[in-house]
Design a protein around this motif. Structure first.
Motif, PDB file in Angstrom:
ATOM      1  N   GLN A   1      -6.705  -0.292  -9.678  1.00 10.82           N
ATOM      2  CA  GLN A   1      -6.091  -1.358 -10.459  1.00 10.82           C
ATOM      3  C   GLN A   1      -4.685  -0.998 -10.903  1.00 10.82           C
ATOM      4  OE1 GLN A   1      -9.037  -1.977 -13.483  1.00 10.82           O
ATOM      5  NE2 GLN A   1     -10.330  -3.215 -12.154  1.00 10.82           N
ATOM      6  N   MET A   2      -4.382   0.287 -11.001  1.00 10.65           N
ATOM      7  CA  MET A   2      -3.021   0.707 -11.337  1.00 10.65           C
ATOM      8  C   MET A   2      -2.176   0.928 -10.090  1.00 10.65           C
ATOM      9  SD  MET A   2      -3.481   3.226 -14.609  1.00 10.65           S
ATOM     10  CE  MET A   2      -4.295   4.494 -13.694  1.00 10.65           C
ATOM     11  N   ALA A   3      -2.724   0.658  -8.915  1.00 13.93           N
ATOM     12  CA  ALA A   3      -2.055   0.814  -7.617  1.00 13.93           C
ATOM     13  C   ALA A   3      -1.680   2.267  -7.357  1.00 13.93           C
ATOM     14  CB  ALA A   3      -0.830  -0.090  -7.518  1.00 13.93           C
ATOM     15  N   LEU A   4      -2.503   3.198  -7.822  1.00 14.52           N
ATOM     16  CA  LEU A   4      -2.264   4.621  -7.587  1.00 14.52           C
ATOM     17  C   LEU A   4      -3.230   5.209  -6.571  1.00 14.52           C
ATOM     18  CD1 LEU A   4      -1.663   5.814 -11.253  1.00 14.52           C
ATOM     19  CD2 LEU A   4       0.040   5.431  -9.487  1.00 14.52           C
ATOM     20  N   ALA A   5      -4.292   4.500  -6.257  1.00 16.10           N
ATOM     21  CA  ALA A   5      -5.273   5.021  -5.295  1.00 16.10           C
ATOM     22  C   ALA A   5      -4.682   5.016  -3.893  1.00 16.10           C
ATOM     23  CB  ALA A   5      -6.538   4.168  -5.332  1.00 16.10           C
ATOM     24  N   VAL A   6      -5.186   5.906  -3.068  1.00 16.91           N
ATOM     25  CA  VAL A   6      -4.687   6.033  -1.702  1.00 16.91           C
ATOM     26  C   VAL A   6      -5.189   4.872  -0.867  1.00 16.91           C
ATOM     27  CG1 VAL A   6      -4.719   7.492   0.347  1.00 16.91           C
ATOM     28  CG2 VAL A   6      -4.617   8.530  -1.916  1.00 16.91           C
ATOM     29  N   LYS A   7      -4.283   4.282  -0.087  1.00 18.54           N
ATOM     30  CA  LYS A   7      -4.667   3.241   0.872  1.00 18.54           C
ATOM     31  C   LYS A   7      -4.679   3.849   2.270  1.00 18.54           C
ATOM     32  CE  LYS A   7      -2.865  -0.858  -1.455  1.00 18.54           C
ATOM     33  NZ  LYS A   7      -1.994  -2.030  -1.305  1.00 18.54           N
ATOM     34  N   ASP A   8      -5.730   3.564   3.002  1.00 18.93           N
ATOM     35  CA  ASP A   8      -5.825   4.047   4.378  1.00 18.93           C
ATOM     36  C   ASP A   8      -4.892   3.204   5.235  1.00 18.93           C
ATOM     37  OD1 ASP A   8      -6.523   5.226   6.711  1.00 18.93           O
ATOM     38  OD2 ASP A   8      -8.490   4.275   6.865  1.00 18.93           O
ATOM     39  N   ARG A   9      -3.871   3.834   5.822  1.00 19.67           N
ATOM     40  CA  ARG A   9      -2.884   3.057   6.573  1.00 19.67           C
ATOM     41  C   ARG A   9      -3.328   2.766   8.001  1.00 19.67           C
ATOM     42  NH1 ARG A   9       2.751   5.887   5.172  1.00 19.67           N
ATOM     43  NH2 ARG A   9       1.480   7.715   4.799  1.00 19.67           N
ATOM     44  N   GLY A  10      -3.998   3.683   8.631  1.00 19.88           N
ATOM     45  CA  GLY A  10      -4.410   3.462  10.010  1.00 19.88           C
ATOM     46  C   GLY A  10      -3.218   3.466  10.947  1.00 19.88           C
ATOM     47  N   TRP A  11      -3.443   3.005  12.170  1.00 24.79           N
ATOM     48  CA  TRP A  11      -2.357   2.933  13.146  1.00 24.79           C
ATOM     49  C   TRP A  11      -1.547   1.671  12.926  1.00 24.79           C
ATOM     50  CZ3 TRP A  11      -1.536   7.174  15.924  1.00 24.79           C
ATOM     51  CH2 TRP A  11      -2.600   8.052  16.099  1.00 24.79           C
ATOM     52  N   ALA A  12      -0.284   1.728  13.287  1.00 26.48           N
ATOM     53  CA  ALA A  12       0.596   0.572  13.102  1.00 26.48           C
ATOM     54  C   ALA A  12       0.249  -0.567  14.052  1.00 26.48           C
ATOM     55  CB  ALA A  12       2.054   0.986  13.304  1.00 26.48           C
ATOM     56  N   THR A  13      -0.440  -0.266  15.143  1.00 22.59           N
ATOM     57  CA  THR A  13      -0.751  -1.297  16.128  1.00 22.59           C
ATOM     58  C   THR A  13      -2.085  -1.991  15.881  1.00 22.59           C
ATOM     59  OG1 THR A  13      -1.728   0.404  17.532  1.00 22.59           O
ATOM     60  CG2 THR A  13       0.585  -0.162  17.918  1.00 22.59           C
ATOM     61  N   THR A  14      -2.851  -1.540  14.901  1.00 25.18           N
ATOM     62  CA  THR A  14      -4.154  -2.168  14.647  1.00 25.18           C
ATOM     63  C   THR A  14      -3.966  -3.485  13.911  1.00 25.18           C
ATOM     64  OG1 THR A  14      -4.400  -0.960  12.567  1.00 25.18           O
ATOM     65  CG2 THR A  14      -5.378   0.016  14.534  1.00 25.18           C
ATOM     66  N   TRP A  15      -4.807  -4.438  14.238  1.00 24.64           N
ATOM     67  CA  TRP A  15      -4.802  -5.717  13.533  1.00 24.64           C
ATOM     68  C   TRP A  15      -6.247  -6.136  13.305  1.00 24.64           C
ATOM     69  CZ3 TRP A  15      -6.403 -10.659  13.191  1.00 24.64           C
ATOM     70  CH2 TRP A  15      -5.678 -11.485  12.335  1.00 24.64           C
ATOM     71  N   PRO A  16      -6.647  -6.529  12.125  1.00 23.43           N
ATOM     72  CA  PRO A  16      -5.833  -6.631  10.910  1.00 23.43           C
ATOM     73  C   PRO A  16      -5.526  -5.258  10.331  1.00 23.43           C
ATOM     74  CG  PRO A  16      -8.098  -7.218  10.438  1.00 23.43           C
ATOM     75  CD  PRO A  16      -8.018  -6.996  11.908  1.00 23.43           C
ATOM     76  N   HIS A  17      -4.469  -5.161   9.553  1.00 24.74           N
ATOM     77  CA  HIS A  17      -4.030  -3.893   8.999  1.00 24.74           C
ATOM     78  C   HIS A  17      -5.109  -3.317   8.079  1.00 24.74           C
ATOM     79  CE1 HIS A  17      -0.090  -4.469  10.697  1.00 24.74           C
ATOM     80  NE2 HIS A  17      -0.026  -5.666  10.148  1.00 24.74           N
ATOM     81  N   ARG A  18      -5.128  -2.011   7.990  1.00 24.61           N
ATOM     82  CA  ARG A  18      -6.149  -1.340   7.182  1.00 24.61           C
ATOM     83  C   ARG A  18      -5.609  -0.890   5.837  1.00 24.61           C
ATOM     84  NH1 ARG A  18      -8.881   3.124  10.762  1.00 24.61           N
ATOM     85  NH2 ARG A  18     -10.049   3.320   8.823  1.00 24.61           N
ATOM     86  N   GLU A  19      -4.391  -1.243   5.501  1.00 23.58           N
ATOM     87  CA  GLU A  19      -3.796  -0.810   4.239  1.00 23.58           C
ATOM     88  C   GLU A  19      -4.140  -1.830   3.144  1.00 23.58           C
ATOM     89  OE1 GLU A  19       0.475   0.870   2.594  1.00 23.58           O
ATOM     90  OE2 GLU A  19       0.317   0.047   4.589  1.00 23.58           O
ATOM     91  N   PHE A  20      -5.312  -1.648   2.540  1.00 25.60           N
ATOM     92  CA  PHE A  20      -5.770  -2.574   1.507  1.00 25.60           C
ATOM     93  C   PHE A  20      -6.816  -1.882   0.649  1.00 25.60           C
ATOM     94  CE2 PHE A  20      -8.526  -3.195   5.178  1.00 25.60           C
ATOM     95  CZ  PHE A  20      -9.791  -3.141   4.619  1.00 25.60           C
ATOM     96  N   TYR A  21      -7.024  -2.434  -0.542  1.00 23.01           N
ATOM     97  CA  TYR A  21      -8.162  -2.047  -1.368  1.00 23.01           C
ATOM     98  C   TYR A  21      -9.317  -3.012  -1.113  1.00 23.01           C
ATOM     99  CZ  TYR A  21      -4.756   0.756  -3.936  1.00 23.01           C
ATOM    100  OH  TYR A  21      -3.791   1.655  -4.280  1.00 23.01           O
ATOM    101  N   HIS A  22      -9.000  -4.313  -1.080  1.00 26.48           N
ATOM    102  CA  HIS A  22      -9.984  -5.349  -0.747  1.00 26.48           C
ATOM    103  C   HIS A  22      -9.323  -6.332   0.222  1.00 26.48           C
ATOM    104  CE1 HIS A  22     -11.674  -3.864  -4.573  1.00 26.48           C
ATOM    105  NE2 HIS A  22     -12.814  -4.073  -3.949  1.00 26.48           N
ATOM    106  N   ARG A  23     -10.076  -6.743   1.223  1.00 21.33           N
ATOM    107  CA  ARG A  23      -9.548  -7.649   2.248  1.00 21.33           C
ATOM    108  C   ARG A  23     -10.453  -8.874   2.347  1.00 21.33           C
ATOM    109  NH1 ARG A  23     -10.452  -7.693   8.129  1.00 21.33           N
ATOM    110  NH2 ARG A  23     -11.740  -5.856   7.791  1.00 21.33           N
TER     111      ARG A  23
END
Length: 200
Positions: free
Chosen positions: A74-96
Motif C-alpha cells: 500500500q505504500m508502494a515499497l514492495a517489490v514488483k516482479d517485472r518479468g521479461w519486457a516482451t511478455t504480455w500482459p505485463h507482470r509488474e503489478f500487485y493486483h491485476r
C-alpha cells in the motif's frame, strides 16, 4: 486506581472461597502490587505530574515486525516482479484485473502477484445471484452489473488499486467501457502507483 483495587479484592475473595484455586491467588496478589514511585532525586526540578520521564520507556526497539502483510504494497515499497519486457500482459503489478467476455458469459477476475494462477476475487454472470437479475448474460448491461458487483467485493476485501490493461482491439467497445466505468464509480482505481525505491 481505587476501582481496580476494589475489583482485585472481590476477585481474591472469590478465588479464596474455592480451595482448588489457591495458586492463582498468590499470582494475583503478586501482580496487584503497585509499582514503586521514583524517588525525589530522580525527578527533574519543576517536573510535576505523571508525565513520561526521559529514558524510562522511550527507548525505540531495534527490531520491527510488520504485522500487516499488505503494508509495503500500500505504500508502494514492495517489490514488483517485472518479468521479461516482451511478455504480455505485463507482470509488474500487485493486483491485476482480467475482464473476459464470451458469447454466453462475462467474467472479471482479480489476480495477485503473489497468489499464483488462482484469482483472489472474481465475479461472473455464471453466478446465480448475478444471473437472475439480468435479461441477458453477455450484453453491455451484464458487463456493467459485473463491474458493480466486483467493485463492491474489492471494497470489502480492501483492494482499491489494481492494474487493468484491456486487449487493444476491444478497449473501445461499449462493453469494456461500461465495465471500466462501473469499476471506477465503485471506488476502484484502475492503475497502481509506481514503485518507490527507498534507500537503494
Amino acid at each position: 486506581m481505587a476501582l481496580l483495587g476494589e475489583i482485585n479484592l472481590h476477585l481474591r475473595m472469590f478465588l479464596c472461597s474455592n480451595p482448588a484455586l489457591k495458586s492463582p491467588v498468590r499470582w494475583l496478589s503478586a501482580v496487584a502490587q503497585p509499582r514503586p514511585r521514583a524517588s525525589s532525586e530522580e525527578e527533574e526540578p519543576g517536573a510535576s505530574g505523571p508525565g513520561p520521564r526521559p529514558g524510562s520507556e522511550e527507548a525505540v526497539s531495534q527490531t520491527f515486525t510488520n504485522r500487516n502483510p499488505r503494508n509495503l504494497e500500500q505504500m508502494a515499497l514492495a517489490v514488483k516482479d517485472r518479468g521479461w519486457a516482451t511478455t504480455w500482459p505485463h507482470r509488474e503489478f500487485y493486483h491485476r484485473l482480467v475482464f473476459s467476455r464470451t458469447q454466453h458469459h462475462v467474467t472479471a477476475e482479480v489476480f495477485s502477484a503473489s497468489g499464483g494462477s488462482s484469482p483472489v476475487l472474481s465475479c461472473s454472470t455464471r453466478e446465480w445471484a448475478v444471473k437472475q437479475e439480468l435479461g441477458s448474460t453477455h450484453c453491455v448491461a451484464a458487463c456493467q452489473a459485473v463491474g458493480e458487483v466486483l467493485a463492491r467485493r474489492c471494497a470489502q476485501a480492501g483492494i482499491m488499486r489494481m492494474v487493468y490493461r484491456a486487449v487493444p482491439w476491444t478497449y473501445r467497445s461499449d462493453a469494456v467501457q461500461s465495465f471500466r466505468t462501473a469499476m471506477k464509480e465503485g471506488g476502484v482505481t484502475l492503475s497502481e502507483p509506481r514503485r518507490k525505491y527507498v534507500g537503494t
